[in-house]
Write a protein that holds these residues in place. Structure first.
Motif, PDB file in Angstrom:
ATOM      1  N   MET A  52      43.207  42.921  43.258  1.00  0.00           N
ATOM      2  CA  MET A  52      43.239  41.868  44.470  1.00  0.00           C
ATOM      3  C   MET A  52      43.346  40.447  43.835  1.00  0.00           C
ATOM      4  O   MET A  52      43.855  39.627  44.589  1.00  0.00           O
ATOM      5  N   VAL A  53      43.025  40.175  42.725  1.00  0.00           N
ATOM      6  CA  VAL A  53      42.493  38.853  41.992  1.00  0.00           C
ATOM      7  C   VAL A  53      44.159  38.358  41.492  1.00  0.00           C
ATOM      8  O   VAL A  53      44.638  37.488  41.950  1.00  0.00           O
ATOM      9  N   LEU A  54      44.916  39.393  41.299  1.00  0.00           N
ATOM     10  CA  LEU A  54      46.278  39.200  40.710  1.00  0.00           C
ATOM     11  C   LEU A  54      47.136  38.970  41.584  1.00  0.00           C
ATOM     12  O   LEU A  54      48.094  38.035  42.231  1.00  0.00           O
ATOM     13  N   LEU A  55      46.850  39.840  43.031  1.00  0.00           N
ATOM     14  CA  LEU A  55      47.604  39.459  44.133  1.00  0.00           C
ATOM     15  C   LEU A  55      47.472  38.134  44.779  1.00  0.00           C
ATOM     16  O   LEU A  55      48.363  37.461  45.182  1.00  0.00           O
ATOM     17  N   TYR A  56      46.351  37.903  44.697  1.00  0.00           N
ATOM     18  CA  TYR A  56      45.848  36.413  45.456  1.00  0.00           C
ATOM     19  C   TYR A  56      46.489  35.434  44.761  1.00  0.00           C
ATOM     20  O   TYR A  56      47.006  34.472  45.483  1.00  0.00           O
TER      21      TYR A  56
END
Length: 181
Positions: free
Chosen positions: A147-151
């Protein structure tokens, strides 16, 4: 409390939890890139973005601070610093979906520029993409939550849309790319 500790004079710094690492560690590089992006959004905000954009930027600044806390914590979930959630990615997408349809259809690539706020936001977008590359490098050494990379990827997209929105709201056209040959 003094602002200086002298503990970093040897080229190291502390992560949350007290672990000391080199200031060139991939985790510190990622933290620094996110911090730079946050500072740049502060510059955008003091240079007078429109009332429709400023609240989004304020929200993003707080989320980037949350992200920095997670990045500075080797085991963020165990220590409770994994603040960003899937709903935060969804919010970025919702802003993009709300703002993008009001913009002129792109028929060519555009250059960073246009209005002052648009140019600053294009710079923020490019800094965000650098931060994303630093996060990917960190993820290859020490896996991050997906999710951090997607964000951060969605944030770059949103900053592009915000730059175009700033241009449109100021009555300034995006600057089309013209092949040099």
């Amino acid at each position: 409390m003094k602002i200086y500790t002298k503990t970093g004079d040897d080229g190291s710094t502390s992560l949350y939890g007290g672990i000391r690492v080199s200031k060139t560690d991939a985790r510190i590089e990622a933290c620094g890139a996110v911090d730079e992006l946050n500072a740049l959004l502060g510059v955008v905000r003091v240079n007078g973005p429109s009332p429709s954009i400023d609240p989004i930027l304020a929200h993003l600044q707080n989320q980037l601070f949350d992200l920095g806390a997670e990045l500075a914590t080797p085991d963020a979930s165990a220590k409770g610093t994994d603040y960003l959630q899937d709903s935060d990615v969804a919010q970025l997408e919702a802003w993009i979906d709300q703002l993008d349809p009001a913009l002129p259809m792109l028929k060519t690539f555009i250059l960073p520029g246009g209005s002052s706020a648009g140019a600053w936001l294009h710079l923020a977008r490019s800094v965000c993409r650098r931060a994303e590359r630093k996060l990917v490098a960190l993820d290859q050494k020490s896996p991050l939550r997906r999710m951090v990379l997607l964000y951060v990827n969605r944030l770059g997209d949103l900053l592009f849309v915000l730059a175009r929105t700033a241009n449109a709201e100021s009555g300034t056209a995006d600057v089309p790319w013209q092949k040099s040959r």
